[in-house]
Design a protein around this motif. Structure first.
Motif, PDB file in Angstrom:
ATOM      1  N   ASP A  49      33.620  32.445  45.302  1.00 44.17           N
ATOM      2  CA  ASP A  49      32.322  33.065  45.564  1.00 44.17           C
ATOM      3  C   ASP A  49      32.353  33.766  46.912  1.00 44.17           C
ATOM      4  O   ASP A  49      33.123  33.402  47.794  1.00 44.17           O
ATOM      5  CB  ASP A  49      31.230  31.983  45.621  1.00 44.17           C
ATOM      6  CG  ASP A  49      31.158  31.179  44.340  1.00 44.17           C
ATOM      7  OD1 ASP A  49      30.568  31.676  43.382  1.00 44.17           O
ATOM      8  OD2 ASP A  49      31.722  30.058  44.300  1.00 44.17           O
ATOM      9  N   ARG A  50      31.472  34.737  47.047  1.00 41.61           N
ATOM     10  CA  ARG A  50      31.278  35.351  48.356  1.00 41.61           C
ATOM     11  C   ARG A  50      30.300  34.495  49.168  1.00 41.61           C
ATOM     12  O   ARG A  50      29.269  34.099  48.623  1.00 41.61           O
ATOM     13  CB  ARG A  50      30.644  36.730  48.212  1.00 41.61           C
ATOM     14  CG  ARG A  50      31.453  37.685  47.417  1.00 41.61           C
ATOM     15  CD  ARG A  50      30.725  39.005  47.321  1.00 41.61           C
ATOM     16  NE  ARG A  50      31.384  39.801  46.297  1.00 41.61           N
ATOM     17  CZ  ARG A  50      31.287  41.112  46.188  1.00 41.61           C
ATOM     18  NH1 ARG A  50      30.519  41.776  47.032  1.00 41.61           N
ATOM     19  NH2 ARG A  50      31.930  41.751  45.250  1.00 41.61           N
ATOM     20  N   PRO A  51      30.601  34.261  50.432  1.00 45.67           N
ATOM     21  CA  PRO A  51      29.656  33.477  51.243  1.00 45.67           C
ATOM     22  C   PRO A  51      28.507  34.345  51.752  1.00 45.67           C
ATOM     23  O   PRO A  51      28.456  34.711  52.925  1.00 45.67           O
ATOM     24  CB  PRO A  51      30.523  32.966  52.396  1.00 45.67           C
ATOM     25  CG  PRO A  51      31.623  33.969  52.520  1.00 45.67           C
ATOM     26  CD  PRO A  51      31.838  34.569  51.166  1.00 45.67           C
ATOM     27  N   TYR A  84      36.171  37.941  53.386  1.00 40.17           N
ATOM     28  CA  TYR A  84      36.433  39.366  53.623  1.00 40.17           C
ATOM     29  C   TYR A  84      35.677  40.247  52.626  1.00 40.17           C
ATOM     30  O   TYR A  84      35.381  41.396  52.899  1.00 40.17           O
ATOM     31  CB  TYR A  84      37.932  39.678  53.519  1.00 40.17           C
ATOM     32  CG  TYR A  84      38.719  39.401  54.784  1.00 40.17           C
ATOM     33  CD1 TYR A  84      38.185  39.674  56.032  1.00 40.17           C
ATOM     34  CD2 TYR A  84      40.017  38.898  54.716  1.00 40.17           C
ATOM     35  CE1 TYR A  84      38.914  39.425  57.189  1.00 40.17           C
ATOM     36  CE2 TYR A  84      40.752  38.651  55.860  1.00 40.17           C
ATOM     37  CZ  TYR A  84      40.197  38.914  57.090  1.00 40.17           C
ATOM     38  OH  TYR A  84      40.923  38.677  58.228  1.00 40.17           O
ATOM     39  N   GLN A  85      35.388  39.693  51.455  1.00 36.85           N
ATOM     40  CA  GLN A  85      34.695  40.503  50.444  1.00 36.85           C
ATOM     41  C   GLN A  85      33.250  40.802  50.849  1.00 36.85           C
ATOM     42  O   GLN A  85      32.644  41.738  50.341  1.00 36.85           O
ATOM     43  CB  GLN A  85      34.716  39.766  49.113  1.00 36.85           C
ATOM     44  CG  GLN A  85      35.173  40.644  47.965  1.00 36.85           C
ATOM     45  CD  GLN A  85      35.231  39.892  46.662  1.00 36.85           C
ATOM     46  OE1 GLN A  85      34.218  39.543  46.097  1.00 36.85           O
ATOM     47  NE2 GLN A  85      36.436  39.662  46.173  1.00 36.85           N
ATOM     48  N   VAL A  86      32.732  39.991  51.760  1.00 38.41           N
ATOM     49  CA  VAL A  86      31.340  40.185  52.180  1.00 38.41           C
ATOM     50  C   VAL A  86      31.162  41.543  52.869  1.00 38.41           C
ATOM     51  O   VAL A  86      30.129  42.184  52.743  1.00 38.41           O
ATOM     52  CB  VAL A  86      30.907  39.041  53.118  1.00 38.41           C
ATOM     53  CG1 VAL A  86      29.502  39.275  53.638  1.00 38.41           C
ATOM     54  CG2 VAL A  86      30.979  37.714  52.385  1.00 38.41           C
ATOM     55  N   ALA A 175      44.986  39.465  44.753  1.00 41.03           N
ATOM     56  CA  ALA A 175      45.765  38.630  45.674  1.00 41.03           C
ATOM     57  C   ALA A 175      45.203  37.209  45.725  1.00 41.03           C
ATOM     58  O   ALA A 175      45.948  36.226  45.772  1.00 41.03           O
ATOM     59  CB  ALA A 175      45.787  39.254  47.071  1.00 41.03           C
ATOM     60  N   ASP A 176      43.866  37.103  45.689  1.00 44.80           N
ATOM     61  CA  ASP A 176      43.233  35.767  45.649  1.00 44.80           C
ATOM     62  C   ASP A 176      43.743  34.963  44.450  1.00 44.80           C
ATOM     63  O   ASP A 176      43.950  33.756  44.533  1.00 44.80           O
ATOM     64  CB  ASP A 176      41.703  35.884  45.481  1.00 44.80           C
ATOM     65  CG  ASP A 176      40.999  36.487  46.692  1.00 44.80           C
ATOM     66  OD1 ASP A 176      41.606  36.504  47.775  1.00 44.80           O
ATOM     67  OD2 ASP A 176      39.851  36.935  46.532  1.00 44.80           O
ATOM     68  N   ILE A 177      43.894  35.671  43.346  1.00 40.51           N
ATOM     69  CA  ILE A 177      44.285  34.988  42.102  1.00 40.51           C
ATOM     70  C   ILE A 177      45.788  34.715  42.072  1.00 40.51           C
ATOM     71  O   ILE A 177      46.232  33.632  41.716  1.00 40.51           O
ATOM     72  CB  ILE A 177      43.887  35.849  40.875  1.00 40.51           C
ATOM     73  CG1 ILE A 177      42.360  36.007  40.817  1.00 40.51           C
ATOM     74  CG2 ILE A 177      44.438  35.257  39.572  1.00 40.51           C
ATOM     75  CD1 ILE A 177      41.889  37.071  39.827  1.00 40.51           C
TER      76      ILE A 177
HETATM   77  N1  TRP Z   1      33.946  38.539  43.449  1.00 38.63           N
HETATM   78  C1  TRP Z   1      33.545  37.185  43.272  1.00 38.63           C
HETATM   79  C2  TRP Z   1      32.032  37.110  43.444  1.00 38.63           C
HETATM   80  O1  TRP Z   1      31.427  38.026  43.943  1.00 38.63           O
HETATM   81  C3  TRP Z   1      34.202  36.217  44.229  1.00 38.63           C
HETATM   82  C4  TRP Z   1      35.702  36.213  44.157  1.00 38.63           C
HETATM   83  C5  TRP Z   1      36.568  36.608  45.138  1.00 38.63           C
HETATM   84  C6  TRP Z   1      36.509  35.827  43.062  1.00 38.63           C
HETATM   85  N2  TRP Z   1      37.844  36.492  44.723  1.00 38.63           N
HETATM   86  C7  TRP Z   1      37.847  36.019  43.458  1.00 38.63           C
HETATM   87  C8  TRP Z   1      36.228  35.348  41.772  1.00 38.63           C
HETATM   88  C9  TRP Z   1      38.898  35.779  42.584  1.00 38.63           C
HETATM   89  C10 TRP Z   1      37.282  35.091  40.916  1.00 38.63           C
HETATM   90  C11 TRP Z   1      38.595  35.312  41.308  1.00 38.63           C
HETATM   91  O2  TRP Z   1      31.430  36.123  43.088  1.00 38.63           O
END
Ligand code: TRP
Length: 369
Positions: A49-51, A84-86, A175-177
């Motif tokens: 999840d995004r914080p 970082y996605q935030v 990369a997260d996965i």
């Molecule tokens: N994008 C996802 C979200 O907004 C969070 C997330 C980041 C994610 N990296 C991921 C989900 C990898 C699954 C796999 O909730």
């Protein structure tokens, strides 16, 4: 070799990409869930999840419960807090540490066990982020621009200019996965295009950099579609952190009651479960049903001619009742921030070891070392 499109790959429009991906993943999910149940030890899940704020009832019934279910089956799990996605669509990442700690509390309160699940922030794992560089070389700019979820987010963005990170974040998510070689990613419909990116990156990397012994470096992750139906927010649109229409998992009972009382309904007195014709009323009925582990039709039948007021009383009671132990546990854990931070530090340590090993392997097949 060209990266953009090889002969074997069609280049459908964004819309057909989503439709096809959705159809195939949905059917694949049935088989995947079965395969996981048969041999949980053979799989590794990554989710996250995004914080950006507290998790709400939509997350709880949509994903959190499913994570706990997978954990109980004995599947190894990594949960990324995508800090970082935030900053993909906002200038500053506001109260990041606080949001991250609150996510941990939401996870633990729902039943994730930090001894079994690795919970970490991806900014704390340098090798994970370094994977982004070779991965980006495998994806074309036009492919990045076609991603339907990214397009949608740009359309709803609060920024006037679109950042480069916005375009590349699906690759970051790959990369997260892939850093932990997860083969299962629980997703909602909207995340399916991202999963396709991860699958494409894995396949292209394996093709371009074959392992000397013939083994592929990366698995091709599969999406596990959530079976939980969509809950609407109090304004009748999708429940969402950013729309102020959600009941937070951590909300107190009075706030929960106030929010549910403010939810949109319709003017028909008799309560029924008909998600197509009566989405707002049906979402409330569904919420009560999920909390009470009953069928929504049964809940609707019982309220009958009681109207929206009776429906809301039922929902408030059901939600507060169901969440009482979760909230109590959350409050208990929240009293010890030191523990929460320790969970994040331990998670980061474990994730780092895994990411370092993967990056070593990547550098080896690329001939970097
Ligand atoms: N994008 C996802 C979200 O907004 C969070 C997330 C980041 C994610 N990296 C991921 C989900 C990898 C699954 C796999 O909730």
């Amino acid at each position: 070799m060209t990266v953009a499109t090889t002969a074997t790959e069609a280049t459908p429009t964004a819309a057909t990409t989503t439709a096809t991906a959705t159809a195939t993943e949905a059917t694949a999910s049935v088989g995947l869930d079965e395969r996981i149940r048969r041999n949980p030890g053979a799989h590794r899940v990554l989710t996250g999840d995004r914080p950006t704020g507290p998790l709400h009832l939509g997350h709880y019934f949509g994903t959190l419960q499913n994570r706990v279910r997978l954990q109980r089956l004995g599947v190894e799990m990594f949960v990324v807090i995508a800090d970082y996605q935030v900053i993909t669509d906002r200038d500053i990442a506001d109260r990041l540490a606080e949001h991250a700690e609150n996510l941990v509390l939401d996870y633990l309160a729902t039943g994730l066990d930090p001894d079994r699940a690795t919970i970490f922030a991806h900014s704390a794992v340098p090798a994970l982020n370094q994977l982004l560089l070779p991965f980006l070389s495998l994806v074309s700019v036009s492919e990045l621009g076609r991603n339907p979820t990214v397009k949608d987010e740009i359309a709803h963005s609060r920024q006037s200019a679109v950042s480069g990170l916005m375009f590349t974040y699906p690759v970051h998510q790959a990369a997260d996965i892939l850093f932990c070689k997860a083969d299962v990613v629980p997703v909602g419909q909207d995340q399916l295009p991202h999963l396709e990116v991860a699958r494409t990156v894995a396949r292209r990397f394996n093709e371009r950099y074959p392992h000397p012994d013939g083994a592929a470096v990366f698995p091709r992750p599969e999406g596990l579609l959530s079976a939980a139906p969509l809950l609407l927010g109090t304004d009748g649109t999708k429940m969402s952190k950013s729309r102020g229409n959600a009941v937070a998992l951590a909300a107190d009972e009075d706030t929960t009651a106030r929010l549910i009382r403010s939810a949109r309904t319709d003017t028909e007195r008799r309560i029924s479960y008909d998600p197509v014709a009566r989405p707002e009323v049906s979402s409330l009925v569904l919420l009560a049903a999920l909390c009470q582990d009953r069928r929504p039709e049964e809940v609707a039948e019982e309220i009958g001619d009681g109207g929206a007021a009776a429906l809301k009383r039922t929902v408030i009671e059901a939600v507060n009742e169901h969440l009482r132990p979760v909230r109590a546990r959350r409050a208990e854990l929240a009293a010890d921030r030191g523990y929460v931070r320790q969970v994040l530090r331990d998670g980061a340590e474990r994730a780092k070891a895994v990411a370092d090993a993967t990056l070593d392997e990547v550098r080896a097949v690329m001939g970097s070392v």
